[in-house]
Design a protein around this motif. Structure first.
Motif, PDB file in Angstrom:
ATOM      1  N   GLU A   1       0.825  -1.203   0.000  1.00 29.37           N
ATOM      2  CA  GLU A   1       0.000   0.000   0.000  1.00 29.37           C
ATOM      3  C   GLU A   1       0.863   1.259   0.000  1.00 29.37           C
ATOM      4  OE1 GLU A   1      -3.292   0.149   2.833  1.00 29.37           O
ATOM      5  OE2 GLU A   1      -2.978  -1.981   3.248  1.00 29.37           O
ATOM      6  N   LEU A   2       0.356   2.305  -0.661  1.00 36.41           N
ATOM      7  CA  LEU A   2       0.949   3.637  -0.599  1.00 36.41           C
ATOM      8  C   LEU A   2      -0.157   4.640  -0.309  1.00 36.41           C
ATOM      9  CD1 LEU A   2       3.417   3.646  -3.652  1.00 36.41           C
ATOM     10  CD2 LEU A   2       4.034   3.612  -1.219  1.00 36.41           C
ATOM     11  N   PRO A   3       0.171   5.744   0.391  1.00 35.03           N
ATOM     12  CA  PRO A   3      -0.860   6.742   0.700  1.00 35.03           C
ATOM     13  C   PRO A   3      -1.270   7.536  -0.530  1.00 35.03           C
ATOM     14  CG  PRO A   3       1.288   7.476   1.486  1.00 35.03           C
ATOM     15  CD  PRO A   3       1.472   6.060   1.011  1.00 35.03           C
ATOM     16  N   ILE A   4      -2.495   8.003  -0.521  1.00 39.53           N
ATOM     17  CA  ILE A   4      -3.011   8.849  -1.601  1.00 39.53           C
ATOM     18  C   ILE A   4      -2.411  10.237  -1.483  1.00 39.53           C
ATOM     19  CG2 ILE A   4      -5.102   9.932  -2.515  1.00 39.53           C
ATOM     20  CD1 ILE A   4      -6.636   7.418  -1.592  1.00 39.53           C
ATOM     21  N   GLY A   5      -1.951  10.786  -2.599  1.00 40.14           N
ATOM     22  CA  GLY A   5      -1.367  12.125  -2.612  1.00 40.14           C
ATOM     23  C   GLY A   5       0.143  12.140  -2.555  1.00 40.14           C
ATOM     24  N   LEU A   6       0.767  10.968  -2.541  1.00 37.55           N
ATOM     25  CA  LEU A   6       2.227  10.886  -2.451  1.00 37.55           C
ATOM     26  C   LEU A   6       2.897  11.503  -3.671  1.00 37.55           C
ATOM     27  CD1 LEU A   6       4.308   9.580  -0.438  1.00 37.55           C
ATOM     28  CD2 LEU A   6       4.378   7.635  -2.005  1.00 37.55           C
ATOM     29  N   LYS A   7       2.424  11.134  -4.849  1.00 35.26           N
ATOM     30  CA  LYS A   7       3.017  11.645  -6.088  1.00 35.26           C
ATOM     31  C   LYS A   7       2.821  13.151  -6.212  1.00 35.26           C
ATOM     32  CE  LYS A   7       2.724   8.891  -9.619  1.00 35.26           C
ATOM     33  NZ  LYS A   7       4.145   8.561  -9.950  1.00 35.26           N
ATOM     34  N   LYS A   8       1.633  13.624  -5.857  1.00 28.57           N
ATOM     35  CA  LYS A   8       1.329  15.055  -5.924  1.00 28.57           C
ATOM     36  C   LYS A   8       2.236  15.860  -5.001  1.00 28.57           C
ATOM     37  CE  LYS A   8      -2.547  18.301  -5.570  1.00 28.57           C
ATOM     38  NZ  LYS A   8      -4.002  18.443  -5.248  1.00 28.57           N
ATOM     39  N   ALA A   9       2.641  15.248  -3.886  1.00 27.21           N
ATOM     40  CA  ALA A   9       3.514  15.913  -2.922  1.00 27.21           C
ATOM     41  C   ALA A   9       4.979  15.903  -3.352  1.00 27.21           C
ATOM     42  CB  ALA A   9       3.374  15.252  -1.555  1.00 27.21           C
ATOM     43  N   GLY A  10       5.276  15.217  -4.451  1.00 30.45           N
ATOM     44  CA  GLY A  10       6.650  15.186  -4.948  1.00 30.45           C
ATOM     45  C   GLY A  10       7.543  14.187  -4.243  1.00 30.45           C
ATOM     46  N   ILE A  11       6.942  13.229  -3.548  1.00 29.32           N
ATOM     47  CA  ILE A  11       7.708  12.196  -2.843  1.00 29.32           C
ATOM     48  C   ILE A  11       7.700  10.925  -3.687  1.00 29.32           C
ATOM     49  CG2 ILE A  11       7.846  10.774  -0.751  1.00 29.32           C
ATOM     50  CD1 ILE A  11       6.329  13.079   0.689  1.00 29.32           C
ATOM     51  N   LYS A  12       8.874  10.366  -3.912  1.00 29.92           N
ATOM     52  CA  LYS A  12       8.965   9.146  -4.717  1.00 29.92           C
ATOM     53  C   LYS A  12       8.371   7.964  -3.947  1.00 29.92           C
ATOM     54  CE  LYS A  12      11.132  11.071  -8.163  1.00 29.92           C
ATOM     55  NZ  LYS A  12      10.479  11.231  -9.481  1.00 29.92           N
ATOM     56  N   GLY A  13       7.579   7.170  -4.643  1.00 31.44           N
ATOM     57  CA  GLY A  13       6.913   6.041  -4.005  1.00 31.44           C
ATOM     58  C   GLY A  13       7.431   4.701  -4.482  1.00 31.44           C
ATOM     59  N   VAL A  14       7.808   3.842  -3.540  1.00 29.59           N
ATOM     60  CA  VAL A  14       8.197   2.462  -3.826  1.00 29.59           C
ATOM     61  C   VAL A  14       7.244   1.572  -3.045  1.00 29.59           C
ATOM     62  CG1 VAL A  14      10.008   0.710  -3.588  1.00 29.59           C
ATOM     63  CG2 VAL A  14      10.622   3.080  -4.119  1.00 29.59           C
ATOM     64  N   VAL A  15       6.757   0.526  -3.662  1.00 27.22           N
ATOM     65  CA  VAL A  15       5.869  -0.399  -2.963  1.00 27.22           C
ATOM     66  C   VAL A  15       6.301  -1.827  -3.227  1.00 27.22           C
ATOM     67  CG1 VAL A  15       4.179  -0.524  -4.851  1.00 27.22           C
ATOM     68  CG2 VAL A  15       3.448  -1.027  -2.500  1.00 27.22           C
ATOM     69  N   THR A  16       6.294  -2.646  -2.176  1.00 27.67           N
ATOM     70  CA  THR A  16       6.534  -4.071  -2.336  1.00 27.67           C
ATOM     71  C   THR A  16       5.190  -4.776  -2.463  1.00 27.67           C
ATOM     72  OG1 THR A  16       8.590  -4.028  -1.050  1.00 27.67           O
ATOM     73  CG2 THR A  16       7.484  -6.153  -1.297  1.00 27.67           C
ATOM     74  N   ILE A  17       4.994  -5.467  -3.562  1.00 27.85           N
ATOM     75  CA  ILE A  17       3.800  -6.286  -3.767  1.00 27.85           C
ATOM     76  C   ILE A  17       4.195  -7.734  -3.496  1.00 27.85           C
ATOM     77  CG2 ILE A  17       2.022  -7.051  -5.381  1.00 27.85           C
ATOM     78  CD1 ILE A  17       1.730  -4.126  -4.736  1.00 27.85           C
TER      79      ILE A  17
END
Length: 368
Positions: free
Chosen positions: A99-115
């Motif tokens: 899971e990643l939080p909503i709004g992460l990309k808009k905030a300019g924070i790079k998102g990595v998720v383990t599936i």
């Protein structure tokens, strides 16, 4: 340049096995790298279990919700956390449990998720239909927010591409690592104490994992009919209603609430590790068992061959006689047992922690 990484660490402080073990092992391996240019922040909705929280080595900072309202705390991981990440200067945020939080990309924070797996989409029959809808919605939202997806196996990668419509170049396969304690031999005193506490039989085959329909423990229970009468089955894991549906057999021992120290000792006492699951994202207990010096018999149909390697044995998940035959060939006294164990231990060298941590660190740096 200083790298500041945040983690969704809810499972780290709440889950004793599975997703919790994955997160604790990865974070500790990153700490062991000893890189002063990395700052690790573990975001948790509450303190969770003291014993799990204290397994994290010195070198990471626990971060808690700024809001005191319980309702806000409950939705913090999905919405409110982004403001805290910005305040703390987080550059990369890693969702350790899909899971990643909503709004992460808009905030300019790079998102990595383990599936870890998409079993809820591949085999929805194992879930309540409402849960499958919720999990799928979360998965699709997470894919939108993610700059990079880590799949824990090639099987999971293929599922993400096929079921999620995700481009291959967005996915990196990085296998799970296992905790070093599984390679360490417990003392004779520890072993004797665990034998007494759990009233373990003299000879047994071992299974570790939630006792639920998908894990298919019934296959091994049925296989006992074709195994010597002094061979018992010990199954360690949380019990669901499926456990009560298993045939009654005095040679079957179901254990729950087993801590890490006791589990290590139980691994050391078993003769063979069995993992009859119909579908997995990876199968970390297989690697733990091999590290502890056990031969493995698992099932075909998902990714367990990736975890166990060519020296383990694999049978159809509906073939009880095949399971019994494979276990018989792995019991103590068989000529090629030790060779299979050695070859399997060589195979799992690829899953050692610092190498996995190095691969994950490369993913972080590649995004900046």
């Amino acid at each position: 340049m200083k790298l500041t990484v945040g983690f969704d660490a809810k499972r780290i402080v709440r889950n004793g096995t599975g997703l919790g073990s994955y997160g604790r092992t990865l974070v500790n391996d990153l700490i062991r790298q000893g890189d002063d240019d990395i700052a690790l922040h573990l975001y948790v909705p509450d303190k969770g279990r003291d014993d799990l929280r204290h397994q994290i080595l010195d070198g990471a900072t626990f971060c808690y919700p700024t809001a005191n309202c319980q309702l806000l705390t409950a939705i913090w991981r999905t919405h409110g956390i982004v403001k805290d990440l910005q305040k703390d200067g987080i550059q990369v945020y890693h969702g350790l449990s899909g899971e990643l939080p909503i709004g992460l990309k808009k905030a300019g924070i790079k998102g990595v998720v383990t599936i870890h797996d998409l079993i809820f989409m591949r085999h929805p029959e194992y879930y309540h239909w409402i849960d499958t809808k919720i999990y799928e919605w979360k998965f699709r939202q997470t894919v939108k927010e993610a700059d990079r997806i880590i799949a824990i196996s090639e099987r999971t990668k293929q599922d993400i591409m096929e079921l999620g419509g995700v481009s291959e170049d967005k996915i990196t396969v990085i296998y799970q690592s296992y905790a070093p304690r599984f390679s360490e031999k417990p003392s004779p005193e520890q072993v004797a104490a665990i034998c007494e506490r759990y009233q373990l039989p003299e000879r047994f085959i071992l299974n570790v994992g939630t006792i639920e329909q998908r894990k298919n423990l019934r296959l091994v229970v049925d296989a006992l009919n074709d195994l010597p009468e002094d061979i018992h089955l010990v199954a360690v894991g949380r019990q669901t209603k499926y456990a009560a549906q298993l045939p009654k057999n005095p040679r079957v021992h179901l254990l729950s609430g087993v801590n890490d120290e006791a589990l290590t000792a139980i691994y050391s006492l078993a003769e063979v590790f069995v993992y009859p699951s119909r579908y997995e994202g990876f199968g970390i207990p297989i690697i733990e068992a091999i590290a502890a010096g056990l031969p493995v018999v698992a099932c075909t149909g998902s990714c367990l061959e990736e975890a166990g390697g060519p020296a383990s044995m694999y049978v159809d998940p509906d073939d009880a006689k095949g399971m019994a035959s494979a276990v018989l060939s792995m019991l103590k006294g068989n000529t090629d047992r030790e060779q299979r164990i050695r070859q399997s231990q060589q195979y799992i060298e690829r899953f050692k922690g610092t190498d996995v941590a190095g691969q994950v660190l490369e993913v972080y740096r590649s995004l900046l």
